[in-house]
Design a protein around this motif. Structure first.
Motif, PDB file in Angstrom:
ATOM      1  N   UNK A   1     -11.962 -39.767  16.608  1.00 40.29           N
ATOM      2  CA  UNK A   1     -10.644 -39.609  17.069  1.00 40.29           C
ATOM      3  C   UNK A   1     -10.110 -38.945  15.699  1.00 40.29           C
ATOM      4  N   UNK A   2      -8.234 -38.589  16.713  1.00 36.46           N
ATOM      5  CA  UNK A   2      -7.423 -37.975  15.840  1.00 36.46           C
ATOM      6  C   UNK A   2      -5.784 -38.402  16.671  1.00 36.46           C
ATOM      7  N   UNK A   3      -5.490 -38.177  15.795  1.00 33.48           N
ATOM      8  CA  UNK A   3      -3.309 -38.327  16.486  1.00 33.48           C
ATOM      9  C   UNK A   3      -3.526 -37.163  17.073  1.00 33.48           C
ATOM     10  N   UNK A   4      -1.806 -37.834  18.360  1.00 32.33           N
ATOM     11  CA  UNK A   4      -1.536 -36.349  19.197  1.00 32.33           C
ATOM     12  C   UNK A   4      -0.286 -37.415  18.747  1.00 32.33           C
ATOM     13  N   UNK A   5       0.703 -36.154  19.290  1.00 33.56           N
ATOM     14  CA  UNK A   5       2.354 -35.988  19.466  1.00 33.56           C
ATOM     15  C   UNK A   5       2.844 -37.894  19.447  1.00 33.56           C
ATOM     16  N   UNK A   6       2.181 -38.140  21.104  1.00 36.72           N
ATOM     17  CA  UNK A   6       2.576 -39.418  21.550  1.00 36.72           C
ATOM     18  C   UNK A   6       1.391 -40.699  21.559  1.00 36.72           C
ATOM     19  N   UNK A   7       0.368 -40.446  20.425  1.00 39.05           N
ATOM     20  CA  UNK A   7      -0.411 -41.173  20.813  1.00 39.05           C
ATOM     21  C   UNK A   7      -1.893 -40.729  20.108  1.00 39.05           C
ATOM     22  N   UNK A   8      -2.696 -41.127  20.859  1.00 38.21           N
ATOM     23  CA  UNK A   8      -3.605 -40.080  19.852  1.00 38.21           C
ATOM     24  C   UNK A   8      -5.109 -40.230  21.092  1.00 38.21           C
ATOM     25  N   UNK A   9      -6.022 -39.490  20.466  1.00 45.83           N
ATOM     26  CA  UNK A   9      -7.651 -39.023  21.579  1.00 45.83           C
ATOM     27  C   UNK A   9      -8.816 -38.942  20.387  1.00 45.83           C
ATOM     28  N   UNK A  10      -9.816 -39.491  21.620  1.00 51.51           N
ATOM     29  CA  UNK A  10     -11.240 -39.999  21.569  1.00 51.51           C
ATOM     30  C   UNK A  10     -11.850 -38.896  21.849  1.00 51.51           C
ATOM     31  N   UNK A  11     -12.879 -38.555  21.131  1.00 52.85           N
ATOM     32  CA  UNK A  11     -13.648 -37.460  21.826  1.00 52.85           C
ATOM     33  C   UNK A  11     -14.846 -38.441  21.456  1.00 52.85           C
ATOM     34  N   UNK A  12     -15.504 -38.792  22.347  1.00 53.17           N
ATOM     35  CA  UNK A  12     -17.723 -40.020  21.622  1.00 53.17           C
ATOM     36  C   UNK A  12     -18.198 -39.086  22.766  1.00 53.17           C
ATOM     37  N   UNK A  13     -19.424 -38.680  21.950  1.00 56.35           N
ATOM     38  CA  UNK A  13     -20.346 -37.432  22.107  1.00 56.35           C
ATOM     39  C   UNK A  13     -21.236 -38.159  22.881  1.00 56.35           C
ATOM     40  N   UNK A  14     -20.766 -38.677  24.286  1.00 53.35           N
ATOM     41  CA  UNK A  14     -21.914 -38.988  24.982  1.00 53.35           C
ATOM     42  C   UNK A  14     -21.523 -39.432  26.519  1.00 53.35           C
ATOM     43  N   UNK A  15     -21.705 -39.735  27.876  1.00 55.24           N
ATOM     44  CA  UNK A  15     -21.271 -40.257  28.516  1.00 55.24           C
ATOM     45  C   UNK A  15     -20.678 -41.014  27.814  1.00 55.24           C
ATOM     46  N   UNK A  16     -19.571 -42.075  29.018  1.00 58.07           N
ATOM     47  CA  UNK A  16     -19.720 -44.144  28.776  1.00 58.07           C
ATOM     48  C   UNK A  16     -19.783 -44.533  30.254  1.00 58.07           C
ATOM     49  N   UNK A  17     -20.197 -45.575  29.753  1.00 52.97           N
ATOM     50  CA  UNK A  17     -20.191 -46.311  31.130  1.00 52.97           C
ATOM     51  C   UNK A  17     -18.658 -47.285  31.603  1.00 52.97           C
ATOM     52  N   UNK A  18     -18.375 -47.760  30.379  1.00 48.60           N
ATOM     53  CA  UNK A  18     -17.235 -48.687  30.439  1.00 48.60           C
ATOM     54  C   UNK A  18     -16.487 -48.531  29.190  1.00 48.60           C
ATOM     55  N   UNK A  19     -15.426 -48.501  29.898  1.00 50.08           N
ATOM     56  CA  UNK A  19     -13.788 -48.034  28.745  1.00 50.08           C
ATOM     57  C   UNK A  19     -13.173 -49.780  28.898  1.00 50.08           C
ATOM     58  N   UNK A  20     -12.492 -50.239  28.171  1.00 48.96           N
ATOM     59  CA  UNK A  20     -12.279 -51.281  27.904  1.00 48.96           C
ATOM     60  C   UNK A  20     -11.053 -50.405  26.224  1.00 48.96           C
ATOM     61  N   UNK A  21      -8.768 -51.219  26.888  1.00 45.88           N
ATOM     62  CA  UNK A  21      -8.033 -50.618  26.183  1.00 45.88           C
ATOM     63  C   UNK A  21      -8.034 -52.725  25.558  1.00 45.88           C
ATOM     64  N   UNK A  22      -7.236 -52.279  24.132  1.00 45.64           N
ATOM     65  CA  UNK A  22      -7.109 -54.173  24.420  1.00 45.64           C
ATOM     66  C   UNK A  22      -5.592 -53.568  23.707  1.00 45.64           C
ATOM     67  N   UNK A  23      -4.916 -54.488  23.478  1.00 50.64           N
ATOM     68  CA  UNK A  23      -3.389 -54.616  22.898  1.00 50.64           C
ATOM     69  C   UNK A  23      -2.985 -56.241  21.776  1.00 50.64           C
TER      70      UNK A  23
END
Length: 113
Positions: free
Chosen positions: A91-113
């Motif tokens: 994970x790395x910060x960006x100016x208006x959020x963040x970026x995640x680079x996961x080491x393999x293809x994902x089959x499910x992504x969930x965002x929790x707020x």
């Protein structure tokens, strides 16, 4: 995934790019979200990035995006694409959020707020 507005009126946008070797997830609009991904190796949770004490107060003069001053250049610019393939895993910060680079293809992504 398109943007959504939460109860506080803050807009959140998530862009997921899955290729043959890795997955890149970009969250913009706010940093107070956790991301849960599921891939062949199992489930992984990426917590919101911590606020750094040296982080300046919000300013109308903040950079257009990310670590590079050229990230704000549109892809259809006559100068070519400004996007470079992220090489740093995690994970790395960006100016208006963040970026995640996961080491393999994902089959499910969930965002929790």
């Amino acid at each position: 995934m398109s943007g959504a507005t939460d109860r506080t009126g803050e807009r959140v946008s998530v862009n997921v790019d899955v290729d043959g070797e890795r997955t890149t997830i970009e969250v913009t609009g706010q940093r107070r979200v956790a991301v849960v991904v599921r891939s062949q190796s199992g489930e992984r949770i990426y917590l919101p990035p911590e606020k750094q004490e040296s982080e300046p107060a919000e300013s109308p003069y903040r950079p257009a995006g990310g670590e590079s001053p050229y990230e704000g250049v549109p892809d259809d610019s006559p100068y070519g694409s400004s996007r470079q393939a992220p090489t740093t895993l995690g994970q790395s910060r960006t100016a208006d959020g963040f970026r995640i680079v996961h080491p393999e293809p994902v089959t499910d992504v969930r965002l929790l707020r």
